[in-house]
Design a protein around this motif. Structure first.
Motif, mmCIF file in Angstrom:
data_model
loop_
_atom_site.group_PDB
_atom_site.id
_atom_site.type_symbol
_atom_site.label_atom_id
_atom_site.label_comp_id
_atom_site.label_asym_id
_atom_site.label_seq_id
_atom_site.Cartn_x
_atom_site.Cartn_y
_atom_site.Cartn_z
ATOM 1 N N UNK B 21 -3.004 1.890 6.430
ATOM 2 C CA UNK B 21 -1.586 2.698 6.380
ATOM 3 C C UNK B 21 -0.863 3.025 7.826
ATOM 4 N N UNK B 22 -1.791 3.395 8.701
ATOM 5 C CA UNK B 22 -1.128 3.993 9.807
ATOM 6 C C UNK B 22 -0.896 2.604 10.719
ATOM 7 N N UNK B 23 -1.623 1.645 10.698
ATOM 8 C CA UNK B 23 -1.481 0.538 11.221
ATOM 9 C C UNK B 23 -0.295 -0.344 10.982
ATOM 10 N N UNK B 25 2.409 0.748 8.220
ATOM 11 C CA UNK B 25 3.467 1.429 7.514
ATOM 12 C C UNK B 25 4.059 2.328 8.675
ATOM 13 N N UNK B 26 5.375 2.256 8.414
ATOM 14 C CA UNK B 26 6.114 2.977 9.443
ATOM 15 C C UNK B 26 6.822 4.617 8.452
ATOM 16 N N UNK B 27 6.980 5.498 9.520
ATOM 17 C CA UNK B 27 7.432 6.652 8.996
ATOM 18 C C UNK B 27 6.504 7.435 7.885
ATOM 19 N N UNK B 28 5.348 7.536 8.051
ATOM 20 C CA UNK B 28 4.505 7.966 7.111
ATOM 21 C C UNK B 28 3.335 8.696 7.723
ATOM 22 N N UNK B 29 2.851 9.945 7.194
ATOM 23 C CA UNK B 29 1.756 10.629 7.579
ATOM 24 C C UNK B 29 0.594 10.845 6.407
ATOM 25 N N UNK B 30 -0.407 10.712 6.745
ATOM 26 C CA UNK B 30 -1.596 10.853 5.927
ATOM 27 C C UNK B 30 -1.941 12.260 5.908
ATOM 28 N N UNK B 31 -1.961 13.100 4.934
ATOM 29 C CA UNK B 31 -1.971 14.589 5.301
ATOM 30 C C UNK B 31 -3.281 14.902 4.413
ATOM 31 N N UNK B 32 -3.832 14.143 3.803
ATOM 32 C CA UNK B 32 -5.137 14.441 3.164
ATOM 33 C C UNK B 32 -5.824 13.364 2.436
ATOM 34 N N UNK B 33 -7.288 13.522 2.602
ATOM 35 C CA UNK B 33 -8.173 12.691 1.801
ATOM 36 C C UNK B 33 -8.890 13.406 0.696
ATOM 37 N N UNK B 34 -9.247 12.816 -0.280
ATOM 38 C CA UNK B 34 -9.980 13.589 -1.306
ATOM 39 C C UNK B 34 -11.153 12.435 -1.992
ATOM 40 N N UNK B 52 0.601 9.408 -3.579
ATOM 41 C CA UNK B 52 -0.644 9.492 -3.586
ATOM 42 C C UNK B 52 -1.317 8.042 -3.836
ATOM 43 N N UNK B 53 -2.131 7.540 -3.202
ATOM 44 C CA UNK B 53 -2.958 6.791 -3.384
ATOM 45 C C UNK B 53 -4.046 7.073 -4.427
ATOM 46 N N UNK B 54 -4.308 6.538 -5.547
ATOM 47 C CA UNK B 54 -5.188 7.061 -6.477
ATOM 48 C C UNK B 54 -6.055 5.859 -6.944
ATOM 49 N N UNK B 55 -7.409 6.055 -6.772
ATOM 50 C CA UNK B 55 -8.539 5.291 -7.101
ATOM 51 C C UNK B 55 -8.604 5.650 -8.875
ATOM 52 N N UNK B 56 -8.767 4.490 -9.609
ATOM 53 C CA UNK B 56 -8.751 4.678 -11.019
ATOM 54 C C UNK B 56 -10.247 5.250 -11.008
ATOM 55 N N UNK B 57 -11.067 4.654 -10.942
ATOM 56 C CA UNK B 57 -12.866 5.163 -11.080
ATOM 57 C C UNK B 57 -13.187 6.033 -9.945
ATOM 58 N N UNK B 58 -13.310 7.482 -10.596
ATOM 59 C CA UNK B 58 -13.876 8.210 -9.469
ATOM 60 C C UNK B 58 -15.338 8.873 -10.023
ATOM 61 N N UNK B 59 -16.064 9.022 -9.076
ATOM 62 C CA UNK B 59 -17.490 9.525 -9.758
ATOM 63 C C UNK B 59 -17.399 10.516 -10.813
ATOM 64 N N UNK B 103 -7.603 -4.623 -0.558
ATOM 65 C CA UNK B 103 -6.434 -4.308 -0.376
ATOM 66 C C UNK B 103 -5.525 -5.634 0.313
ATOM 67 N N UNK B 104 -4.667 -6.000 0.095
ATOM 68 C CA UNK B 104 -3.974 -7.154 0.483
ATOM 69 C C UNK B 104 -2.909 -6.223 1.645
ATOM 70 N N UNK B 105 -2.847 -6.551 2.736
ATOM 71 C CA UNK B 105 -1.896 -5.476 3.527
ATOM 72 C C UNK B 105 -0.487 -5.836 3.166
ATOM 73 N N UNK B 106 0.041 -7.015 3.011
ATOM 74 C CA UNK B 106 1.333 -7.396 2.694
ATOM 75 C C UNK B 106 1.866 -6.575 1.166
ATOM 76 N N UNK B 107 0.922 -6.556 0.309
ATOM 77 C CA UNK B 107 1.053 -5.956 -1.111
ATOM 78 C C UNK B 107 1.261 -4.459 -0.631
ATOM 79 N N UNK B 108 0.175 -4.022 0.033
ATOM 80 C CA UNK B 108 0.316 -2.335 0.379
ATOM 81 C C UNK B 108 1.799 -2.243 1.197
ATOM 82 N N UNK B 109 2.194 -3.017 2.064
ATOM 83 C CA UNK B 109 3.480 -2.557 2.761
ATOM 84 C C UNK B 109 4.593 -2.611 1.602
ATOM 85 N N UNK B 110 4.443 -3.557 0.635
ATOM 86 C CA UNK B 110 5.729 -3.833 -0.299
ATOM 87 C C UNK B 110 5.460 -2.438 -1.199
#
Lengths: 195, 251
Positions: B21-23, B25-34, B52-59, B103-110
């Motif tokens: 993301x940092x590499x 995407x522009x104009x973003x800040x990651x403010x937390x990881x869970x 929010x990036x949300x993983x569907x399967x969490x432990x 994850x595909x970087x182009x799909x992420x950017x889009x």
């Protein structure tokens, strides 16, 4: 025949992607080669109805090795194979122990809040093969592993006895569980394969 | 600056997503990881992120459990999953974005760019729609049909029906395990009800479950052989539809 766990495959690829992006070339390369060895053996065993207990344990070892890298610090394991048991040529149905271990990793180990130790042993006495798996996770009612054990007992009713029990400390507090799969090698070959 | 929280159960997946993301995407800040449901809920309530990036399967549960507990906060959501999960169907239906891992970087950017132009109000609505679709999916997974018979009601799982046959004003249901139930309604009543569940009317007198067709025979202009070995005649009008439907069920 081949029933792969897609979560495992894609998550493994995911990890390789991470190692590459993180500049960990050596780890990425070693992960790819371990992953290939595992996949190759899994594909081979999937096309057979029976294999030796050594082959099955080798596959389980390769699987746990990969998962241990993937889930850093989540668990550790040991697999003890005694020498000269005389079980070298004894055949068991392929992949049932592997599926059981995979289920324990997903259903119990990863859900446990503490770090887990898995101890796998096998023994061969009086024409019985004993596979045991002990861990430090207290049993909590019925789960998918319990269902798998019940299924094994039903499908292979004349050749497999699968059980699980709690492990107690000296002060009688529960400290883990012990799972045992006992194969009767005199009848195992006559059981039809369902998988 | 778009504030982002990443919910991913594996530490390396978290870090990877953070890094790309940092590499890229522009104009973003990651403010937390869970890493689990409780952490995610707390983090999102505290940081009030835009995305929010949300993983569907969490432990300890699923990303949907997190959503249930952050109602009213309205962050945009991009789901991530390693596997084509059953829930993907509901996600696609609700037009919520998702990324398959690796994850595909182009799909992420889009996907990120798309969230930057969306009003928070519409986020809330799409997510509500998603939760509804999910509930429906769970019940639709194994639907049952209610048949009224002489001595009461029968609840039959739709997947247990092999075929239906008209018998005058009545309809005969042929089920797995060689069961047969006669119902005092005509065949037409069931045609639209079952057409969403992979059934097809291949003849004036016959509706069949396409999942239960074993073979098609060319004799008598076309016969569908069912899993119980019943041979059902395919009317010449329906033959093309039938062949087309069967082709599209298989690889």
């Amino acid at each position: 025949m081949l029933q792969l766990n897609p979560h495992f495959i894609f998550n493994s690829l995911n990890h390789i992607q991470y190692f590459i992006n993180n500049g960990e070339k050596a780890v990425a390369l070693s992960y790819v080669s371990r992953f290939s060895k595992f996949m190759r053996q899994l594909t081979t065993l999937s096309n057979t109805n029976y294999c030796t207990i050594q082959e099955e344990l080798l596959l389980i070892g390769r699987y746990l090795e990969l998962e241990k890298i993937r889930f850093e610090n989540k668990f550790d394991y040991s697999i003890t194979i005694p020498r000269n048991t005389g079980a070298d040529d004894v055949q068991i149905p392929s992949l049932i122990l592997y599926r059981l271990v995979e289920d324990i990793v997903y259903g119990r180990v990863l859900k446990s809040l503490n770090s887990v130790f898995i101890k796998i042993n096998f023994d061969y006495r009086q024409s019985y093969i004993f596979f045991t798996l002990e861990d430090n996770i207290p049993l909590q009612g019925q789960d998918t592993t319990t269902q798998q054990l019940n299924m094994l007992n039903n499908i292979y009713s004349d050749s497999i006895v699968a059980t699980q029990a709690v492990v107690l400390n000296t002060d009688n507090s529960i400290c883990g569980s012990l799972l045992e799969v006992k194969f009767d090698t005199t009848t195992i070959k006559e059981t039809p394969v369902i998988f | 600056m778009q504030q982002i929280v990443i919910v991913e159960d594996e530490p390396r997946s978290r870090k990877f997503l953070n890094d790309i993301l940092l590499e890229h995407c522009e104009d973003i800040a990651v403010v937390g990881l869970a890493g689990n449901v409780a952490e995610a809920v707390q983090m999102i309530r505290e940081k009030k992120p835009d995305l929010v990036f949300m993983d569907i399967e969490l432990q300890t549960g699923t990303g949907f459990d997190v959503l249930e507990q952050i109602k009213g906060l309205q962050p945009a959501i991009i789901f991530t999953t390693a596997y084509d999960h059953y829930a993907i169907k509901a996600i696609k239906f609700s037009a919520v974005d998702y990324l398959l891992k690796p994850i595909d970087v182009e799909e992420l950017k889009a996907a990120v760019a798309k969230t930057q132009n969306k009003a928070p109000q519409s986020q809330e609505q799409t997510l509500e729609m998603l939760m509804q679709n999910l509930k429906q999916l769970k019940t639709n997974d194994n639907p049952t049909i209610t048949l009224s018979v002489a001595d009461g009601l029968e609840f039959i799982p739709v997947k247990d029906i092999i075929r239906l046959e008209a018998a005058g004003a009545y309809t005969n249901f042929f089920l797995k395990n060689n069961r047969k139930i006669m119902v005092s309604k005509n065949l037409k009543e069931y045609e639209s009800l079952l057409s969403d569940h992979d059934f097809m009317r291949i003849h004036n007198s016959h509706i069949i479950n396409l999942s239960e067709v074993k073979r098609m025979l060319k004799t008598d202009g076309g016969l569908a052989v069912m899993s119980d070995d019943a041979e059902i005649i395919i009317s010449s009008k329906k033959k093309d539809d039938f062949v087309h439907a069967m082709r599209h069920r298989h690889l």
